[in-house]
Design a protein around this motif. Structure first.
Motif, PDB file in Angstrom:
ATOM      1  N   ARG A 153       0.826  -1.208   0.000  1.00 16.32           N
ATOM      2  CA  ARG A 153       0.000   0.000   0.000  1.00 16.32           C
ATOM      3  C   ARG A 153       0.859   1.255   0.000  1.00 16.32           C
ATOM      4  O   ARG A 153       0.471   2.275  -0.561  1.00 16.32           O
ATOM      5  CB  ARG A 153      -0.924  -0.005   1.230  1.00 16.32           C
ATOM      6  CG  ARG A 153      -2.044  -1.020   1.157  1.00 16.32           C
ATOM      7  CD  ARG A 153      -2.651  -1.228   2.547  1.00 16.32           C
ATOM      8  NE  ARG A 153      -3.139   0.018   3.106  1.00 16.32           N
ATOM      9  CZ  ARG A 153      -4.336   0.532   2.866  1.00 16.32           C
ATOM     10  NH1 ARG A 153      -5.160  -0.098   2.047  1.00 16.32           N
ATOM     11  NH2 ARG A 153      -4.725   1.657   3.427  1.00 16.32           N
ATOM     12  N   GLY A 154       2.034   1.159   0.605  1.00 14.34           N
ATOM     13  CA  GLY A 154       2.894   2.324   0.679  1.00 14.34           C
ATOM     14  C   GLY A 154       3.671   2.613  -0.585  1.00 14.34           C
ATOM     15  O   GLY A 154       4.300   3.660  -0.699  1.00 14.34           O
ATOM     16  N   MET A 155       3.613   1.703  -1.554  1.00 14.51           N
ATOM     17  CA  MET A 155       4.360   1.935  -2.790  1.00 14.51           C
ATOM     18  C   MET A 155       3.797   3.103  -3.582  1.00 14.51           C
ATOM     19  O   MET A 155       4.483   3.679  -4.420  1.00 14.51           O
ATOM     20  CB  MET A 155       4.355   0.677  -3.666  1.00 14.51           C
ATOM     21  CG  MET A 155       5.295  -0.397  -3.170  1.00 14.51           C
ATOM     22  SD  MET A 155       5.667  -1.640  -4.417  1.00 14.51           S
ATOM     23  CE  MET A 155       6.655  -0.665  -5.564  1.00 14.51           C
ATOM     24  N   GLY A 156       2.554   3.454  -3.314  1.00 20.61           N
ATOM     25  CA  GLY A 156       1.940   4.563  -4.032  1.00 20.61           C
ATOM     26  C   GLY A 156       2.596   5.893  -3.762  1.00 20.61           C
ATOM     27  O   GLY A 156       2.458   6.830  -4.546  1.00 20.61           O
ATOM     28  N   SER A 157       3.335   5.989  -2.664  1.00 19.36           N
ATOM     29  CA  SER A 157       3.958   7.276  -2.315  1.00 19.36           C
ATOM     30  C   SER A 157       5.481   7.218  -2.311  1.00 19.36           C
ATOM     31  O   SER A 157       6.132   8.186  -1.938  1.00 19.36           O
ATOM     32  CB  SER A 157       3.470   7.732  -0.933  1.00 19.36           C
ATOM     33  OG  SER A 157       3.828   6.788   0.066  1.00 19.36           O
ATOM     34  N   ILE A 158       6.044   6.097  -2.734  1.00 18.10           N
ATOM     35  CA  ILE A 158       7.501   5.988  -2.721  1.00 18.10           C
ATOM     36  C   ILE A 158       8.107   6.888  -3.799  1.00 18.10           C
ATOM     37  O   ILE A 158       7.520   7.090  -4.861  1.00 18.10           O
ATOM     38  CB  ILE A 158       7.932   4.514  -2.916  1.00 18.10           C
ATOM     39  CG1 ILE A 158       9.382   4.315  -2.486  1.00 18.10           C
ATOM     40  CG2 ILE A 158       7.735   4.066  -4.363  1.00 18.10           C
ATOM     41  CD1 ILE A 158       9.788   2.872  -2.368  1.00 18.10           C
ATOM     42  N   GLY A 159       9.271   7.422  -3.507  1.00 18.10           N
ATOM     43  CA  GLY A 159       9.907   8.358  -4.435  1.00 18.10           C
ATOM     44  C   GLY A 159      11.204   7.819  -5.007  1.00 18.10           C
ATOM     45  O   GLY A 159      11.770   6.828  -4.522  1.00 18.10           O
ATOM     46  N   LEU A 160      11.690   8.477  -6.040  1.00 15.38           N
ATOM     47  CA  LEU A 160      12.920   8.064  -6.711  1.00 15.38           C
ATOM     48  C   LEU A 160      14.100   8.058  -5.748  1.00 15.38           C
ATOM     49  O   LEU A 160      14.896   7.109  -5.722  1.00 15.38           O
ATOM     50  CB  LEU A 160      13.207   8.984  -7.904  1.00 15.38           C
ATOM     51  CG  LEU A 160      14.475   8.709  -8.705  1.00 15.38           C
ATOM     52  CD1 LEU A 160      14.416   7.335  -9.362  1.00 15.38           C
ATOM     53  CD2 LEU A 160      14.692   9.791  -9.755  1.00 15.38           C
ATOM     54  N   ASP A 161      14.245   9.108  -4.958  1.00 11.16           N
ATOM     55  CA  ASP A 161      15.383   9.207  -4.045  1.00 11.16           C
ATOM     56  C   ASP A 161      15.404   8.064  -3.039  1.00 11.16           C
ATOM     57  O   ASP A 161      16.468   7.537  -2.696  1.00 11.16           O
ATOM     58  CB  ASP A 161      15.357  10.551  -3.299  1.00 11.16           C
ATOM     59  CG  ASP A 161      15.648  11.730  -4.221  1.00 11.16           C
ATOM     60  OD1 ASP A 161      16.190  11.490  -5.323  1.00 11.16           O
ATOM     61  OD2 ASP A 161      15.326  12.870  -3.852  1.00 11.16           O
ATOM     62  N   GLU A 162      14.219   7.677  -2.553  1.00 10.98           N
ATOM     63  CA  GLU A 162      14.141   6.578  -1.590  1.00 10.98           C
ATOM     64  C   GLU A 162      14.589   5.266  -2.218  1.00 10.98           C
ATOM     65  O   GLU A 162      15.307   4.470  -1.598  1.00 10.98           O
ATOM     66  CB  GLU A 162      12.710   6.441  -1.066  1.00 10.98           C
ATOM     67  CG  GLU A 162      12.226   7.630  -0.257  1.00 10.98           C
ATOM     68  CD  GLU A 162      10.738   7.562  -0.005  1.00 10.98           C
ATOM     69  OE1 GLU A 162      10.352   7.126   1.093  1.00 10.98           O
ATOM     70  OE2 GLU A 162       9.960   7.928  -0.914  1.00 10.98           O
ATOM     71  N   LEU A 163      14.162   5.035  -3.456  1.00 15.45           N
ATOM     72  CA  LEU A 163      14.546   3.798  -4.133  1.00 15.45           C
ATOM     73  C   LEU A 163      16.049   3.747  -4.392  1.00 15.45           C
ATOM     74  O   LEU A 163      16.680   2.696  -4.268  1.00 15.45           O
ATOM     75  CB  LEU A 163      13.789   3.670  -5.453  1.00 15.45           C
ATOM     76  CG  LEU A 163      12.292   3.363  -5.341  1.00 15.45           C
ATOM     77  CD1 LEU A 163      11.613   3.489  -6.698  1.00 15.45           C
ATOM     78  CD2 LEU A 163      12.075   1.961  -4.778  1.00 15.45           C
ATOM     79  N   LEU A 164      16.623   4.879  -4.750  1.00 17.93           N
ATOM     80  CA  LEU A 164      18.048   4.910  -5.068  1.00 17.93           C
ATOM     81  C   LEU A 164      18.932   4.694  -3.845  1.00 17.93           C
ATOM     82  O   LEU A 164      20.131   4.428  -3.981  1.00 17.93           O
ATOM     83  CB  LEU A 164      18.396   6.245  -5.739  1.00 17.93           C
ATOM     84  CG  LEU A 164      17.790   6.464  -7.130  1.00 17.93           C
ATOM     85  CD1 LEU A 164      18.143   7.850  -7.657  1.00 17.93           C
ATOM     86  CD2 LEU A 164      18.267   5.386  -8.108  1.00 17.93           C
TER      87      LEU A 164
END
Length: 226
Positions: free
Chosen positions: A59-70
């Motif tokens: 459910r939280g993937m809807g708000s994940i950002g590029l910087d967090e993934l990197l």
């Protein structure tokens, strides 16, 4: 463990080919999007890492950002962009499926249409839902992104597409990133400014729905639209 070292029937790609995507776990589906692992970690391990940084899991993937993934070791720009693209497609599918010439009869239906798309957004997204005389959705216009204000949400921005598409009315929708859908004074002021603009043009502002995290407010139901 690397994916190639798994038994063939347990590998995500082979499992999908044999049994369809519904047979895969969320982690396995995400691993297919990530596509490849690293020397030390498989795509499945990277998928687990991505899900672990999401509040409330999937459910939280809807708000994940590029910087967090990197920040995840093994997730570079290409993998991160593939994940974000998949999430965005999911949001758009949810909206396009529900908005195809449906007749919106109450605020709950409007909220349901946009809840999953907007509830996790970290910025305010303002949309105009154009409807015909039967209340059927003609189109959805993305008016602005950013803090809601009378400057950003100007009547010309809201009604230009409604005029072009001969809409009989519009339903205003925006989200509160805080998760609390209670209307602010600015929300109310902006809404009634748009109501007055619509009256001049002969286009009714039917409602203004504010999306929170799993809840919403209807300014029409709250009798805040004059």
């Amino acid at each position: 463990m690397l994916i190639r070292s798994l038994p063939e029937e347990e590998r995500p790609l082979e499992k999908l080919i044999k049994s369809g995507p519904g047979a895969l776990s969320t982690t396995e589906l995400l691993a297919l999007i990530i596509h490849t692992g690293t020397r030390d970690n498989s795509a499945i391990h990277l998928a687990e890492e991505v899900l672990s940084i999401c509040d409330d899991g999937l459910r939280g993937m809807g708000s994940i950002g590029l910087d967090e993934l990197l920040e995840i070791s093994g997730i570079g720009t290409s993998k991160a962009c593939s994940i974000l693209a998949a999430v965005e497609l999911g949001k758009r599918m949810a909206v396009s499926h529900g908005a195809r010439r449906v007749a919106l009869t109450n605020s709950d239906e409007v909220a349901d249409l946009f809840m999953e798309e907007l509830r996790y957004e970290k910025k305010e997204h303002f949309k105009s839902v154009m409807v015909n005389a039967k209340g059927e959705v003609i189109s959805v216009d993305n008016v602005s992104v950013g803090e809601l204000s009378s400057t950003i949400v100007h009547p010309r921005e809201v009604f230009s597409q409604a005029i072009r598409k001969s809409a009989a009315g519009v339903i205003l929708v925006h989200n509160h990133p805080s998760g609390d859908p209670s209307p602010s004074d600015e929300d109310i002021e902006t809404t009634n400014r748009l109501v007055r603009g619509g009256q001049v043009l002969g286009i009714r502002v039917l409602d203004h729905i504010i999306i929170g995290d799993g809840s919403f407010s209807s300014l029409r139901a709250m009798e805040l639209i004059k």
